[in-house]
Enzyme design. Sequence first.
Site, PDB file in Angstrom:
ATOM      1  N   TYR A  77       0.868  -1.180   0.000  1.00 23.54           N
ATOM      2  CA  TYR A  77       0.000   0.000   0.000  1.00 23.54           C
ATOM      3  C   TYR A  77       0.903   1.227   0.000  1.00 23.54           C
ATOM      4  O   TYR A  77       1.562   1.539   0.975  1.00 23.54           O
ATOM      5  CB  TYR A  77      -0.889   0.037   1.239  1.00 23.54           C
ATOM      6  CG  TYR A  77      -1.911  -1.065   1.331  1.00 23.54           C
ATOM      7  CD1 TYR A  77      -2.271  -1.834   0.235  1.00 23.54           C
ATOM      8  CD2 TYR A  77      -2.544  -1.329   2.551  1.00 23.54           C
ATOM      9  CE1 TYR A  77      -3.219  -2.837   0.343  1.00 23.54           C
ATOM     10  CE2 TYR A  77      -3.490  -2.327   2.661  1.00 23.54           C
ATOM     11  CZ  TYR A  77      -3.830  -3.082   1.562  1.00 23.54           C
ATOM     12  OH  TYR A  77      -4.765  -4.072   1.677  1.00 23.54           O
ATOM     13  N   PHE A 101     -13.098  -5.169   1.548  1.00 27.84           N
ATOM     14  CA  PHE A 101     -14.144  -4.388   0.897  1.00 27.84           C
ATOM     15  C   PHE A 101     -15.515  -4.659   1.540  1.00 27.84           C
ATOM     16  O   PHE A 101     -16.499  -4.944   0.843  1.00 27.84           O
ATOM     17  CB  PHE A 101     -14.198  -4.675  -0.606  1.00 27.84           C
ATOM     18  CG  PHE A 101     -13.013  -4.165  -1.374  1.00 27.84           C
ATOM     19  CD1 PHE A 101     -12.166  -3.203  -0.839  1.00 27.84           C
ATOM     20  CD2 PHE A 101     -12.740  -4.640  -2.637  1.00 27.84           C
ATOM     21  CE1 PHE A 101     -11.070  -2.728  -1.548  1.00 27.84           C
ATOM     22  CE2 PHE A 101     -11.646  -4.166  -3.371  1.00 27.84           C
ATOM     23  CZ  PHE A 101     -10.807  -3.209  -2.824  1.00 27.84           C
ATOM     24  N   LEU A 128     -17.544  -2.677   2.636  1.00 29.80           N
ATOM     25  CA  LEU A 128     -18.503  -1.651   2.219  1.00 29.80           C
ATOM     26  C   LEU A 128     -18.486  -1.453   0.707  1.00 29.80           C
ATOM     27  O   LEU A 128     -18.950  -0.445   0.201  1.00 29.80           O
ATOM     28  CB  LEU A 128     -18.210  -0.328   2.933  1.00 29.80           C
ATOM     29  CG  LEU A 128     -18.369  -0.383   4.457  1.00 29.80           C
ATOM     30  CD1 LEU A 128     -17.959   0.940   5.089  1.00 29.80           C
ATOM     31  CD2 LEU A 128     -19.798  -0.738   4.835  1.00 29.80           C
ATOM     32  N   PHE A 154     -13.935  -0.002  -4.008  1.00 23.75           N
ATOM     33  CA  PHE A 154     -13.839   1.104  -4.963  1.00 23.75           C
ATOM     34  C   PHE A 154     -15.194   1.453  -5.584  1.00 23.75           C
ATOM     35  O   PHE A 154     -15.352   2.505  -6.182  1.00 23.75           O
ATOM     36  CB  PHE A 154     -12.829   0.770  -6.059  1.00 23.75           C
ATOM     37  CG  PHE A 154     -11.436   0.557  -5.533  1.00 23.75           C
ATOM     38  CD1 PHE A 154     -10.752   1.593  -4.926  1.00 23.75           C
ATOM     39  CD2 PHE A 154     -10.826  -0.676  -5.617  1.00 23.75           C
ATOM     40  CE1 PHE A 154      -9.472   1.410  -4.428  1.00 23.75           C
ATOM     41  CE2 PHE A 154      -9.550  -0.888  -5.128  1.00 23.75           C
ATOM     42  CZ  PHE A 154      -8.866   0.166  -4.525  1.00 23.75           C
ATOM     43  N   THR A 155     -16.170   0.570  -5.444  1.00 20.36           N
ATOM     44  CA  THR A 155     -17.545   0.855  -5.877  1.00 20.36           C
ATOM     45  C   THR A 155     -18.462   0.658  -4.681  1.00 20.36           C
ATOM     46  O   THR A 155     -18.972  -0.442  -4.449  1.00 20.36           O
ATOM     47  CB  THR A 155     -17.976  -0.064  -7.038  1.00 20.36           C
ATOM     48  OG1 THR A 155     -17.755  -1.435  -6.652  1.00 20.36           O
ATOM     49  CG2 THR A 155     -17.164   0.222  -8.282  1.00 20.36           C
TER      50      THR A 155
END
Length: 286
Positions: free
Chosen positions: A63, A212, A214, A217-218
């Site tokens: 990252y 992810f 939530l 990235f979308t």
Amino acid sequence: MTDITAAGTYSLGDRTVNRMGYGAMQLAGPGVFGPPKDRNAALAVLREAVARGVNHIDTSDFYGPHVTNQIIAEALHPYPDNLVIVTKVGAVRGEDASWIPALSPADITRAVHDNLRNLKVDQLEVVNLRVGGIHGPVESSLEPQMMALAELQRKGLVRQIGLSNVTSNQLKQARTFADIGCVQNLYNIAHRDDDALIDELENLGIAYVPFFPLGGFTPLQSSALSEIAAELGATPMQTALAWLLRRGPHILLIPGTSSVAHLSENLAAAELKLSHEVFARLASMV
């Protein structure tokens, strides 16, 4: 102030952590590449998370690269005794911000040493082996990677080993080389391919950590989710996190953010209790 212990605790290998944790990926720059726009804000989010009881932080030296781990060290080192920092290996970043698989034994060893250096520790608490493809797990042998990690564990550089982006078959294979402390795969209320694996891990007593949670990235968007959230007096994202907590007692959450305000919103999901009826309504969304 939210009491995140309301969500309970679970074992992460041989450590016990609060089920509501924090994912550090968003502390790097856009596209998880380069430095953040506001380094002081990134430091503040980490310090606030730990002050609020978060004792499970997810990161990786790819990252940034290196950026997120360096920020964690600046914000929190020397680390609290109860803090479990989980990192991952299996990729590097190209100069164009691309994600490049790095899964040879030499790559694994180099990545472990990068994480040790940038987190300023002599031993990594948990290292997740990240395999598979961009769009999900891919069946393949994990033997060379697991042998490399097991050797690093024997040398005392890695305490516990986890897996990321894997299948049930790969989990079985990996467990022939070492105890597995956790599995980190894509899963959220709208993407539930791992339902059977989650049940398998619960029976094994192994933590499942959805990345992810939530939507990544979308971000998750659903009129049904928004409607139920309004009924609960919560945000859609809080409701989605509460659904994951209700899905299984072994699920550990690591929602990420670079904002203290958003951090507070995420942590508040720990106190949101869903009835069986609401849980079922949300489950029927997909």
